[in-house]
Design a protein around this motif. Structure first.
Motif, PDB file in Angstrom:
ATOM      1  N   THR A  60      -4.581   2.692   0.985  1.00 20.31           N
ATOM      2  CA  THR A  60      -4.714   3.697  -0.059  1.00 20.31           C
ATOM      3  C   THR A  60      -3.924   4.950   0.289  1.00 20.31           C
ATOM      4  O   THR A  60      -3.122   5.440  -0.511  1.00 20.31           O
ATOM      5  N   SER A  61      -4.122   5.475   1.494  1.00 26.26           N
ATOM      6  CA  SER A  61      -3.387   6.666   1.902  1.00 26.26           C
ATOM      7  C   SER A  61      -1.988   6.332   2.395  1.00 26.26           C
ATOM      8  O   SER A  61      -1.074   7.151   2.274  1.00 26.26           O
ATOM      9  N   GLY A  62      -1.811   5.121   2.938  1.00 23.54           N
ATOM     10  CA  GLY A  62      -0.522   4.760   3.521  1.00 23.54           C
ATOM     11  C   GLY A  62       0.489   4.237   2.523  1.00 23.54           C
ATOM     12  O   GLY A  62       1.705   4.343   2.759  1.00 23.54           O
ATOM     13  N   VAL A  63       0.024   3.666   1.405  1.00 27.38           N
ATOM     14  CA  VAL A  63       0.939   3.070   0.425  1.00 27.38           C
ATOM     15  C   VAL A  63       0.742   3.669  -0.966  1.00 27.38           C
ATOM     16  O   VAL A  63       1.678   4.175  -1.581  1.00 27.38           O
ATOM     17  N   LEU A  64      -0.504   3.640  -1.478  1.00 23.68           N
ATOM     18  CA  LEU A  64      -0.738   4.079  -2.851  1.00 23.68           C
ATOM     19  C   LEU A  64      -0.405   5.559  -3.047  1.00 23.68           C
ATOM     20  O   LEU A  64       0.332   5.915  -3.977  1.00 23.68           O
ATOM     21  N   VAL A  65      -0.945   6.434  -2.213  1.00 31.46           N
ATOM     22  CA  VAL A  65      -0.742   7.872  -2.399  1.00 31.46           C
ATOM     23  C   VAL A  65       0.742   8.248  -2.345  1.00 31.46           C
ATOM     24  O   VAL A  65       1.235   8.976  -3.225  1.00 31.46           O
ATOM     25  N   PRO A  66       1.528   7.762  -1.354  1.00 28.96           N
ATOM     26  CA  PRO A  66       2.960   8.085  -1.371  1.00 28.96           C
ATOM     27  C   PRO A  66       3.676   7.556  -2.616  1.00 28.96           C
ATOM     28  O   PRO A  66       4.548   8.248  -3.159  1.00 28.96           O
ATOM     29  N   LYS A 112      -5.668 -30.100   5.095  1.00 27.67           N
ATOM     30  CA  LYS A 112      -5.828 -29.560   3.751  1.00 27.67           C
ATOM     31  C   LYS A 112      -5.162 -28.192   3.687  1.00 27.67           C
ATOM     32  O   LYS A 112      -5.178 -27.435   4.654  1.00 27.67           O
ATOM     33  N   GLU A 113      -4.592 -27.901   2.524  1.00 18.65           N
ATOM     34  CA  GLU A 113      -3.870 -26.643   2.346  1.00 18.65           C
ATOM     35  C   GLU A 113      -4.307 -25.975   1.049  1.00 18.65           C
ATOM     36  O   GLU A 113      -4.567 -26.640   0.051  1.00 18.65           O
ATOM     37  N   TRP A 114      -4.419 -24.646   1.080  1.00 20.60           N
ATOM     38  CA  TRP A 114      -4.664 -23.879  -0.134  1.00 20.60           C
ATOM     39  C   TRP A 114      -4.049 -22.498   0.006  1.00 20.60           C
ATOM     40  O   TRP A 114      -3.752 -22.039   1.104  1.00 20.60           O
ATOM     41  N   PHE A 115      -3.821 -21.864  -1.133  1.00 18.73           N
ATOM     42  CA  PHE A 115      -3.211 -20.541  -1.153  1.00 18.73           C
ATOM     43  C   PHE A 115      -4.180 -19.528  -1.742  1.00 18.73           C
ATOM     44  O   PHE A 115      -4.956 -19.841  -2.641  1.00 18.73           O
ATOM     45  N   VAL A 116      -4.102 -18.315  -1.231  1.00 13.47           N
ATOM     46  CA  VAL A 116      -4.856 -17.190  -1.774  1.00 13.47           C
ATOM     47  C   VAL A 116      -3.848 -16.154  -2.256  1.00 13.47           C
ATOM     48  O   VAL A 116      -2.975 -15.724  -1.493  1.00 13.47           O
ATOM     49  N   LEU A 117      -3.943 -15.775  -3.531  1.00 14.03           N
ATOM     50  CA  LEU A 117      -3.084 -14.744  -4.103  1.00 14.03           C
ATOM     51  C   LEU A 117      -3.902 -13.484  -4.329  1.00 14.03           C
ATOM     52  O   LEU A 117      -4.892 -13.509  -5.056  1.00 14.03           O
ATOM     53  N   ASP A 118      -3.471 -12.405  -3.712  1.00 15.53           N
ATOM     54  CA  ASP A 118      -4.180 -11.125  -3.803  1.00 15.53           C
ATOM     55  C   ASP A 118      -3.239 -10.067  -4.394  1.00 15.53           C
ATOM     56  O   ASP A 118      -2.559  -9.350  -3.655  1.00 15.53           O
ATOM     57  N   PRO A 119      -3.199  -9.941  -5.728  1.00 18.73           N
ATOM     58  CA  PRO A 119      -2.347  -8.910  -6.359  1.00 18.73           C
ATOM     59  C   PRO A 119      -3.023  -7.550  -6.284  1.00 18.73           C
ATOM     60  O   PRO A 119      -3.632  -7.085  -7.251  1.00 18.73           O
ATOM     61  N   TRP A 120      -2.908  -6.897  -5.160  1.00 12.88           N
ATOM     62  CA  TRP A 120      -3.749  -5.730  -4.887  1.00 12.88           C
ATOM     63  C   TRP A 120      -3.208  -4.412  -5.449  1.00 12.88           C
ATOM     64  O   TRP A 120      -3.948  -3.426  -5.534  1.00 12.88           O
ATOM     65  N   LEU A 121      -1.943  -4.378  -5.883  1.00 10.87           N
ATOM     66  CA  LEU A 121      -1.421  -3.126  -6.436  1.00 10.87           C
ATOM     67  C   LEU A 121      -0.499  -3.404  -7.608  1.00 10.87           C
ATOM     68  O   LEU A 121       0.442  -4.211  -7.504  1.00 10.87           O
ATOM     69  N   ARG A 122      -0.769  -2.719  -8.744  1.00  8.41           N
ATOM     70  CA  ARG A 122       0.092  -2.741  -9.925  1.00  8.41           C
ATOM     71  C   ARG A 122       0.265  -1.302 -10.392  1.00  8.41           C
ATOM     72  O   ARG A 122      -0.704  -0.558 -10.513  1.00  8.41           O
ATOM     73  N   ASP A 214       1.105  -0.599   7.458  1.00  6.13           N
ATOM     74  CA  ASP A 214       1.181   0.159   6.206  1.00  6.13           C
ATOM     75  C   ASP A 214       2.443   0.998   6.104  1.00  6.13           C
ATOM     76  O   ASP A 214       3.068   1.063   5.042  1.00  6.13           O
ATOM     77  N   ASP A 215       2.848   1.653   7.201  1.00  4.97           N
ATOM     78  CA  ASP A 215       4.038   2.499   7.128  1.00  4.97           C
ATOM     79  C   ASP A 215       5.297   1.666   6.907  1.00  4.97           C
ATOM     80  O   ASP A 215       6.187   2.054   6.142  1.00  4.97           O
ATOM     81  N   GLU A 216       5.361   0.485   7.544  1.00  2.00           N
ATOM     82  CA  GLU A 216       6.519  -0.388   7.347  1.00  2.00           C
ATOM     83  C   GLU A 216       6.516  -0.975   5.939  1.00  2.00           C
ATOM     84  O   GLU A 216       7.563  -1.056   5.287  1.00  2.00           O
ATOM     85  N   LEU A 217       5.337  -1.369   5.441  1.00  2.00           N
ATOM     86  CA  LEU A 217       5.248  -1.894   4.089  1.00  2.00           C
ATOM     87  C   LEU A 217       5.663  -0.835   3.076  1.00  2.00           C
ATOM     88  O   LEU A 217       6.390  -1.126   2.109  1.00  2.00           O
ATOM     89  N   ARG A 218       5.219   0.395   3.277  1.00  3.61           N
ATOM     90  CA  ARG A 218       5.597   1.478   2.371  1.00  3.61           C
ATOM     91  C   ARG A 218       7.107   1.654   2.325  1.00  3.61           C
ATOM     92  O   ARG A 218       7.692   1.790   1.239  1.00  3.61           O
TER      93      ARG A 218
END
Length: 242
Positions: A60-66, A112-122, A214-218
């Motif tokens: 939240t502070s590392g990606v969303l706020v900037p 067995k294989e499965w995927f998780v999709l987490d669209p956490w920011l739009r 977070d800083d690298e992702l930002r």
């Protein structure tokens, strides 16, 4: 007594901030200037709250706020900024896809294989040059669970995951604006597509092996976000103020 002080601090947060603390997500559209008190409230969370039950993800502070600050700087006062933030994580049942068997060879006995999709920011922002920018960040986690027989004949169960963070930035140019290819190509890890129609659409996509800090992702998100703006030179219709 300490928890009462923290609870009092939470009561003083912006309503959207309190919603994030209590429900772990929110989705809202507000004019540019109404985001400023939200940004100030979110930016002060870590200093005001130490209790684990009321913490929010560092994203939240590392990606969303900037990102809120970057987009708001390019918007007119009446421009709308929409945000959908989901910090519930990848363990929410509806984010998990179906399991499927995977063909294996010895010493692995089954998988067995499965995927998780987490669209956490739009995010969607109406910019002062008449263009519209949309940002999407999604975590895709591949799970593999398998049985394996070791050299001594003992059967073991393993569970491995692989995370890819997908970033997509779309810029829809203003009326009458036309793109012009930049002088240098984008980095190899960013794919850019230009679509012609009533308005030109420039889309930049990247897949990042993660999870990143977070800083690298930002910084990667900002890098991808910059790419659609390189297609409108300074002085052209629909230019950016960047």
């Amino acid at each position: 007594m300490f928890w009462r002080k923290q609870r009092a601090a939470i009561e003083g947060f912006h309503p959207l901030h309190r919603t994030l603390v209590e429900e772990k997500w929110f989705s809202v559209s507000l004019p540019r200037d109404q985001w400023e008190p939200v940004i100030r409230s979110l930016a002060g969370h870590e200093a005001a709250v130490k209790r684990r039950r009321w913490r929010i993800t560092p994203r939240t502070s590392g990606v969303l706020v900037p990102m809120l600050r970057v987009l708001a700087a390019d918007m007119p006062p009446e421009g709308m900024l929409s945000v959908a933030l989901d910090t519930r994580g990848a363990d929410v049942p509806e984010k998990r896809g179906p399991e499927r068997p995977v063909q294996v060879s010895r010493p692995i006995m089954s998988m067995k294989e499965w995927f998780v999709l987490d669209p956490w920011l739009r995010m969607r922002a109406e910019l002062r040059d008449g263009s519209v920018v949309e940002l999407a960040v999604t975590d895709r986690v591949r799970h593999r669970k398998y049985r394996k027989r070791n050299p001594r004949g003992k059967i073991k169960y393993k569970h491995k995951t692989k995370t890819v963070q997908m970033v997509s930035v779309t810029r829809r140019l203003g009326k009458g604006a036309a793109p012009r290819p930049p002088g240098t190509p984008p980095p190899r890890w960013i794919q850019v597509r230009v679509k012609d129609g009533n308005r030109f659409v420039i889309r930049a996509n990247a897949k990042l092996l993660g999870p990143l800090k977070d800083d690298e992702l930002r910084e990667r998100i900002l890098h991808v976000s910059t790419e659609p703006f390189r297609w409108t030179p300074t002085g052209a219709a629909g230019r950016s103020t960047r």
